[in-house]
Design a protein around this motif. Structure first.
Motif, short mmCIF file in Angstrom:
data_model
loop_
_atom_site.label_atom_id
_atom_site.label_comp_id
_atom_site.label_asym_id
_atom_site.label_seq_id
_atom_site.Cartn_x
_atom_site.Cartn_y
_atom_site.Cartn_z
N ILE A 1 -12.58 5.19 -14.35
CA ILE A 1 -11.42 5.02 -15.24
C ILE A 1 -11.56 3.74 -16.05
O ILE A 1 -11.32 3.72 -17.27
N LEU A 2 -11.98 2.65 -15.39
CA LEU A 2 -12.16 1.38 -16.09
C LEU A 2 -13.27 1.48 -17.13
O LEU A 2 -13.15 0.94 -18.24
N THR B 1 -2.94 -0.54 -15.67
CA THR B 1 -2.18 -0.34 -14.43
C THR B 1 -1.77 1.12 -14.29
O THR B 1 -1.91 1.73 -13.21
N LYS B 2 -1.30 1.70 -15.36
CA LYS B 2 -0.89 3.10 -15.34
C LYS B 2 -2.09 4.03 -15.15
O LYS B 2 -2.04 5.00 -14.38
N ALA B 3 -3.20 3.70 -15.84
CA ALA B 3 -4.39 4.55 -15.75
C ALA B 3 -4.96 4.58 -14.33
O ALA B 3 -5.42 5.62 -13.85
N LEU B 4 -4.90 3.43 -13.64
CA LEU B 4 -5.45 3.33 -12.28
C LEU B 4 -4.51 3.90 -11.22
O LEU B 4 -4.92 4.07 -10.07
N SER B 5 -3.28 4.14 -11.59
CA SER B 5 -2.28 4.58 -10.60
C SER B 5 -2.61 5.95 -10.00
O SER B 5 -2.07 6.32 -8.96
N VAL B 6 -3.50 6.70 -10.65
CA VAL B 6 -3.86 8.03 -10.12
C VAL B 6 -4.81 7.94 -8.93
O VAL B 6 -5.04 8.95 -8.25
N ASN C 1 -1.60 -5.59 -8.95
CA ASN C 1 -0.81 -6.74 -9.42
C ASN C 1 -1.69 -7.68 -10.23
O ASN C 1 -2.55 -8.37 -9.67
N PHE C 2 -1.47 -7.70 -11.54
CA PHE C 2 -2.23 -8.60 -12.40
C PHE C 2 -1.62 -9.99 -12.38
O PHE C 2 -0.40 -10.15 -12.27
N SER C 3 -2.47 -11.00 -12.47
CA SER C 3 -2.01 -12.39 -12.49
C SER C 3 -2.57 -13.09 -13.73
O SER C 3 -3.70 -12.82 -14.16
N TYR C 4 -1.76 -14.00 -14.28
CA TYR C 4 -2.19 -14.82 -15.42
C TYR C 4 -2.45 -16.26 -14.97
O TYR C 4 -2.78 -17.11 -15.79
N ASP C 5 -2.29 -16.51 -13.68
CA ASP C 5 -2.45 -17.86 -13.13
C ASP C 5 -3.94 -18.19 -12.98
O ASP C 5 -4.64 -17.55 -12.19
#
Length: 705
Positions: free
Chosen positions: A58-59, A120-125, A133-137
């Motif tokens: 998918i990625l 996030t939506k594409a990987l949800s399958v 959970n993506f982080s910007y930190d």
């Protein structure tokens, strides 16, 4: 070749892909890629590699939105789970679990957020274990990348004694990626290897690491069979036996299997056109020896245990100050291993005997005398291997003058008195730099000490406590170097710090026997023989009294000495109540906010010394500098150590010069009148090599407040 019609383009690509087998490539120009302003990261865990492979597909289908996707199997994650600041999910994984580190980036924050939502939506399958959970930190993400980057050296440390690490990479198609990584896992079990699997998933690039005891017949045979089976399996799945690593000799016997006989023969003809005598990289890619991948492998020879696990990954080289002069830490360890190998040979031929003699002859200069012993290598090494110990141990076992050193340690005040007298005579004779120029010439021939043209002056300032009946107190532990010297005609650093304390309404207290104290760093070449002559413990005992049993903060005015004192506290836990701070840190926390500073509109340079970098004090000198100027503050962040290294700057000035080459070039283009730092010896070397005056940052702060 079929991708291009222009002969120049064809030749360029043939030469790059030929791995040095057609000729010598003397120059390569790289095209740079954008370093995007905004980045987002996710560490996504899956139950098994099969599910992770589905997520990878998918990625890969959305490469325009995804910049990186790093796959790591269960063995990878367990190997790094003991490191500090690791993701908490590592505590909850089970055998067979794996993860993908995903990175998205864009110059637009809004676009980045849209891409995050899309991925996030594409990987949800695909079912994951702990959510997406993506982080910007940046700090969190740096720790996540630490998991990936540490894999190779961490596995090296965990390998069996006398074993050699083998790391290879293969590549599969999108359709066969899932089957391919599962097949590699099965080959591990079949041939009795505890390997790890990771890779650049967007390119379906799979790396693996195994350890092989090359001196053991069974282990070597398992390895040979593993490689044979691997090549067959990859070709069967229409993959590539090499991904981003060079084909080299390890995969040369299997190239014809992958390419086919016709393509292989064409490449043999090309090789013959450019290199008919087979001089360039023989047996790389093209080889008639079907066993070449099992020959000339470098076995692991036992040396000191703390060095044994060096993987020669080279992370240490970036920070090493001697890398352009003599050897890097990785090379010092490699030389030590090679000496051990040659010594262990029961019989040596003439060439091997000559090699051993030459290595032993050059060892002292290249491995010992030009090592700054700064230990910056340990800060960059994923295994924290401190190759400075090589020089420490060698110098301790070969050091002379133990009796004299002991006498100096016991009589520091008297030694300082006569040293100052001698320094005054030297400075008087050196009015026109005659002695400096002569000493530099003598150093080139006889390796005697040099007298820098900006030689320090004797420091005659009397160290008396300044008690103004203020509420707050500080104990001032001035280093023996700063008690001996001062910069040219400046005030002594002690007088400057006393002034700052007075402005901040802080009493400045010296230990009663300050002239007899030392952090012990000056005697490190004898530390294994006589435990620092107990001078470290003597100093700590005095500081315990002066600080009223640790209730008053102690300040050290030389960053290298501050670091040594903190190390001494680890060695003598009975003094752990002492609160020792480097001067720059103390000023930022307890003085700076109490001063009225008239900031100048002038560019200045700063240099954070290696001791500051290792102890995370770097931000303090920057904070002080920002308080002192409205203009630009220049810092060459890629100079990690200046390598003046105590007395080495006088005896081996070429080391100091080499370490500061990039630093000197950087500041030659900056319009600064002064550079500021926090260690007097480093300042001396910087002034000498850059012709820009360098002094402690507190001189500027005192002048402007």
């Amino acid at each position: 070749m079929s991708d291009f019609s222009n002969i120049v383009d064809i030749l360029n690509h043939i030469f790059i892909g030929a791995e040095g087998t057609l000729g010598f490539v003397s120059k390569v120009e790289y095209y740079l890629v954008d370093d995007y302003l905004h980045k987002a990261y996710a560490l996504i865990f899956y139950k098994n590699l099969s599910l992770a492979a589905k997520a990878v597909n998918i990625l890969a289908e959305n490469k325009n939105k995804v910049s990186a996707a790093e796959l790591m199997d269960y063995a990878c994650l367990k190997s790094v789970s003991h490191l500090e600041d690791m993701p908490e999910q590592l505590n909850n994984i089970k055998e067979g679990n794996c993860c993908i580190l995903v990175q998205l980036e864009s110059n637009s924050k809004e676009q980045l957020e849209k891409n995050v939502q899309f991925i996030t939506k594409a990987l949800s399958v695909v079912n994951d274990l702990f959510g997406i959970n993506f982080s910007y930190d940046e700090k969190i993400c740096e720790n996540w990348w630490k998991v990936r980057k540490a894999l190779l050296p961490i596995c090296a440390k965990q390998r069996e004694a006398k074993s050699t690490i083998i790391t290879e990479d293969v590549c599969f198609t999108m359709q066969t990626f899932e089957e391919g990584i599962n097949e590699i896992s099965m080959l591990f079990k079949k041939h009795n290897f505890n390997g790890i699997i990771f890779g650049h998933a967007l390119s379906f690039n799979v790396h693996f690491i195994i350890s092989v005891v090359l001196d053991d017949e069974k282990s070597s045979k398992n390895f040979a069979n593993f490689i044979d089976d691997l090549a067959v399996m990859v070709c069967k799945l229409d993959g590539s036996i090499k991904a981003e690593h060079g084909t080299g000799r390890m995969m040369a016997p299997f190239v014809e299997m992958e390419w086919g006989k016709k393509a292989y023969e064409i490449n043999k003809k090309i090789k013959n056109i450019f290199d008919s005598k087979n001089l360039f990289n023989p047996d790389v890619i093209i080889s008639d020896d079907k066993q070449i991948h099992l020959k000339n492998l470098k076995p692991s020879h036992e040396i000191d245990e703390y060095l044994q696990y060096c993987m020669e990954c080279g992370f240490c080289e970036k920070v090493c100050p001697s890398k352009n002069l003599s050897l890097s830490p990785r090379q010092r360890i490699a030389v030590k291993k090679e000496i051990a190998r040659l010594k262990q040979l029961n019989t040596k031929n003439k060439e091997e005997q000559e090699q051993l003699e030459q290595l032993l002859k050059d060892y002292e200069y290249y491995a010992i005398n030009t090592c700054a012993q700064c230990s910056m290598c340990a800060s960059a090494c994923p295994l924290e291997i401190n190759s400075a110990n090589i020089a420490d141990e060698y110098k301790n076992s070969h050091s002379k003058g133990l009796f004299l050193a002991n006498k100096i340690a016991q009589n520091l005040k008297t030694t300082s008195f006569y040293t100052k007298k001698a320094l005054k005579v030297v400075n008087w004779l050196n009015k026109k730099d005659f002695l400096s120029q002569t000493s530099i010439a003598f150093n080139a021939i006889f390796k005697t000490a040099i007298l820098p043209t900006n030689m320090l002056n004797a420091n005659d300032y009397k160290l008396n406590s300044k008690d103004y009946n203020f509420t707050n107190n500080v104990v001032y532990f001035s280093s023996c170097l700063n008690r001996l010297f001062k910069i040219e005609k400046n005030k002594s650093i002690q007088e400057v710090f006393e002034n700052l304390c007075k402005k901040a309404k802080i009493n400045c207290i010296y230990p009663e026997d300050i002239e007899e104290l030392c952090c012990s760093k000056a005697f490190k070449d004898y530390s294994l023989k006589k435990d620092m002559f107990d001078i470290a413990k003597k100093s700590l005992t005095s500081l315990l009294k002066a600080s009223k049993d640790g209730r008053i903060i102690i300040v050290s005015d030389h960053s290298a000495c501050s670091a040594q004192m903190l190390d001494n506290l680890k060695k003598y836990p009975e003094f752990k109540k002492l609160k020792i701070m480097d001067m720059q840190s103390y000023i930022v926390k307890h003085i700076l906010h109490k001063l009225k500073i008239r900031a100048i509109d002038e560019n200045i340079g700063i240099y954070s010394v290696c001791a500051s970098k290792k102890n995370n004090w770097t931000s303090d000198i920057k904070t002080i500098a920002k308080s002192c100027t409205k203009a630009n503050i220049y810092e060459h962040t890629n100079t990690f150590c200046c390598a003046f290294a105590g007395n080495k700057g006088f005896i081996r000035p070429e080391l100091n010069k080499s370490a500061l080459e990039d630093f000197t070039e950087y500041f030659s283009t900056k319009k600064v009148k002064k550079i500021y730092s926090t260690s007097s010896t480093c300042e001396l070397g910087i002034s000498f090599n850059t012709n820009i005056k360098c002094e402690n940052i507190i001189y500027l702060l005192d002048e402007l407040s």
